[in-house]
Design an enzyme around this catalytic site. Structure first.
Site, PDB file in Angstrom:
ATOM      1  CE1 TYR A 193      -2.217   3.304   2.650  1.00  0.00           C
ATOM      2  CE2 TYR A 193      -3.538   2.715   0.735  1.00  0.00           C
ATOM      3  CZ  TYR A 193      -3.252   3.580   1.780  1.00  0.00           C
ATOM      4  OH  TYR A 193      -4.000   4.719   1.938  1.00  0.00           O
ATOM      5  CG  ASP A 200       5.909   3.619   0.291  1.00  0.00           C
ATOM      6  OD1 ASP A 200       4.692   3.410   0.058  1.00  0.00           O
ATOM      7  OD2 ASP A 200       6.310   4.263   1.272  1.00  0.00           O
ATOM      8  CE  LYS A 222       3.056   4.807   7.929  1.00  0.00           C
ATOM      9  NZ  LYS A 222       1.664   4.827   8.412  1.00  0.00           N
TER      10      LYS A 222
HETATM   11  P1  KE4 Z   1      -0.379   8.426   4.471  1.00  0.00           P
HETATM   12  O1  KE4 Z   1      -0.913   9.114   3.228  1.00  0.00           O
HETATM   13  O2  KE4 Z   1      -1.447   7.647   5.204  1.00  0.00           O
HETATM   14  O3  KE4 Z   1       0.418   9.359   5.372  1.00  0.00           O
HETATM   15  O4  KE4 Z   1       0.714   7.352   3.989  1.00  0.00           O
HETATM   16  C1  KE4 Z   1       0.329   6.376   3.061  1.00  0.00           C
HETATM   17  C2  KE4 Z   1       1.309   5.211   3.137  1.00  0.00           C
HETATM   18  C3  KE4 Z   1       2.271   5.096   2.155  1.00  0.00           C
HETATM   19  N1  KE4 Z   1       3.168   4.088   2.174  1.00  0.00           N
HETATM   20  C4  KE4 Z   1       3.154   3.163   3.168  1.00  0.00           C
HETATM   21  C5  KE4 Z   1       4.163   2.062   3.151  1.00  0.00           C
HETATM   22  C6  KE4 Z   1       2.189   3.242   4.201  1.00  0.00           C
HETATM   23  O5  KE4 Z   1       2.180   2.300   5.186  1.00  0.00           O
HETATM   24  C7  KE4 Z   1       1.246   4.280   4.188  1.00  0.00           C
HETATM   25  C8  KE4 Z   1       0.163   4.402   5.248  1.00  0.00           C
HETATM   26  N2  KE4 Z   1       0.117   3.377   6.212  1.00  0.00           N
HETATM   27  C9  KE4 Z   1      -1.180   3.118   6.787  1.00  0.00           C
HETATM   28  C10 KE4 Z   1      -1.071   1.930   7.741  1.00  0.00           C
HETATM   29  N3  KE4 Z   1      -0.537   0.779   7.180  1.00  0.00           N
HETATM   30  C11 KE4 Z   1      -1.716   4.306   7.490  1.00  0.00           C
HETATM   31  C12 KE4 Z   1      -2.936   4.044   8.335  1.00  0.00           C
HETATM   32  C13 KE4 Z   1      -4.185   4.534   7.682  1.00  0.00           C
HETATM   33  O6  KE4 Z   1      -4.342   4.379   6.461  1.00  0.00           O
HETATM   34  O7  KE4 Z   1      -5.015   5.089   8.437  1.00  0.00           O
END
Ligand code: KE4
Length: 428
Positions: free
Chosen positions: A144, A239, A267
């Site tokens: 993701y 990523d 993060k």
């Molecule tokens: P954000 O747009 O949510 O800040 O980041 C997206 C993203 C991109 N790449 C990786 C590897 C990620 O894990 C994420 C977001 N992670 C999720 C949890 N696995 C965030 C939690 C959520 O979607 O509320």
């Protein structure tokens, strides 16, 4: 356990916010629970709206590697608030954080701050397409990368068939420029790149996958990605939104010794405030506006409050011994969970990379998304709810990871293992 205030808040929230939450996984739908509304947090503990206390293994989805309300992070944010919150203009703080990222991650010479991981990956993909003048992007099933259209794409029916929209609203005309392959499958990768490599703008990958549960890169997988991108002139995009500054100070690329062309962050570099970033070699990043012509922008990008939190966080985690200490805590939790599952004679696959842990209810090794999907989701759901009842807060999905922070002490891990033992025995 009294959850009445969470319930009342959720009842109101569902009338005002889609699903009552501002991000889907928080709704706890896949584990048949309702979300806890959190009132406050301290260290590795969070407290819900009813005052119930939990040991937190989500840590704002990996952002809070120091734990909640780390004193120097709170101090840094408090101090910067005396100057203001956002100026829509550059400040010394974004230069300082950029310097820290560049010094930490060898493959990054220039970095652009954005406001989320989604923005970081979306921008990196646009850059790859702009620089190579190609359109095709390769990603991997179960990875993701945020919710940009071009990355919300599911695997097509056949191996080499192009992506299909992973969500309504993603036009087929966009999805067909993304190909999703099985993670860790070097043969498929070689085959597809032989066939389509000259059209591939970039390959984006979670160097350690944390969104299908935790799946580590198999032997040679990352190296093959690097070699194929070199051979066909595609850009390799790591990523590291989750792994960056998590699995090592220099990220997964430092851990595995494979260096991408572009890296995405999020993060941890925000220390709990909204930050993302993408960066890479000068000749690539200099093509981003306004230095170059590839456009990307953001009102709050680099805002001083988020920068201050990120700087304060990196100042702590760059100290000698930080990751070794975190690793010991993660190993304590992992081996304890494995032992508890063995005692309960429940087949689980437990693994970790640094302080990211995965725990699958599965009797066979999990090496990709298809494996992960064969896990016993019912057992996971009962495990989640049993732990939550016992005051242990893990992600409400089999397809997420657990995160240890510097604030988790032996007593917290021991309490977690005791609770896990009790819950696992009931699952038999
Ligand atoms: P954000 O747009 O949510 O800040 O980041 C997206 C993203 C991109 N790449 C990786 C590897 C990620 O894990 C994420 C977001 N992670 C999720 C949890 N696995 C965030 C939690 C959520 O979607 O509320």
């Amino acid at each position: 356990m009294n959850l009445s205030n969470s319930k009342k808040l959720f009842d109101r929230a569902v009338k005002l916010i889609p699903g009552g939450v501002n991000s889907p996984v928080r709704a706890c739908q896949s584990v048949g629970a309702e979300p806890l509304f959190i009132d406050r947090a301290e260290g590795c503990l969070i407290f819900d709206a009813d005052g119930n206390r939990y040991i937190d293994y989500i840590g704002s989805w990996g952002s809070l590697i120091l734990g909640h309300r780390y004193p120097s992070v709170i101090e840094a944010v408090t101090v910067v608030l005396e100057r203001g919150t956002s100026f829509g203009a550059p400040t010394d703080l974004e230069v300082q954080l950029a310097q820290m990222v560049v010094e930490a991650v060898p493959s990054v010479e220039i970095v652009r701050m954005v406001n989320s991981g989604t923005e970081a990956t979306m921008s990196a993909v646009r850059l790859a397409r702009g620089v190579t003048q190609r359109e095709l992007i390769i990603k991997f099933d179960g990875c993701y990368h945020g919710h940009a259209d071009t990355l919300l794409v599911a695997a097509g029916s056949g191996l080499a068939t192009l992506g299909i929209p992973g969500s309504p609203g993603v036009p087929e005309s966009i999805a067909r420029h993304t190909l999703s392959l099985p993670y860790n499958d070097v043969d498929s990768l070689n085959k597809v790149m032989t066939e389509k490599g000259e059209f591939v703008a970039g390959i984006i990958v979670e160097p350690v996958a944390g969104n299908m549960g935790l799946v580590a890169p198999g032997k040679g997988f990352l190296e093959t990605l690097r070699q194929l991108c070199d051979r066909y002139g595609s850009l390799l995009i790591f990523d590291e939104v989750m792994t960056g500054f998590r699995v090592a100070y220099g990220g997964a690329q430092a851990l595995y010794g494979v260096y991408p062309d572009l890296t995405c962050f999020g993060k941890i570099i925000g220390g709990g405030l909204p930050v993302g970033a993408y960066g890479g070699k000068r000749e690539l990043m200099s093509q981003v506006a306004p230095q170059g012509s590839i456009y990307q922008a953001g009102t709050l990008s680099g805002n001083p409050v988020a920068m201050a939190a990120g700087i304060a966080t990196l100042e702590q985690i760059q100290k000698d011994g930080f990751y070794e200490a975190l690793d010991q805590k993660a190993e304590h939790l992992l081996s304890g969970l494995q032992h508890a599952a063995q005692k309960a004679t429940i087949p689980v696959q437990a693994q970790r990379v640094g302080s990211m842990l995965g725990f699958f209810f599965n009797d066979r090794a999990v090496k990709n998304f298809d494996d992960s999907k064969t896990s016993d989701l019912k057992k996971f759901s009962a495990f989640y709810n049993g732990l939550r009842q016992a005051g242990i807060y893990i992600a409400p999905s089999q397809f997420e990871a657990l995160f240890i922070s510097a604030a988790h002490e032996t007593e917290h891990i021991e309490a977690t293992l005791k609770a896990a033992e009790r819950v696992l025995v009931q699952l038999k």
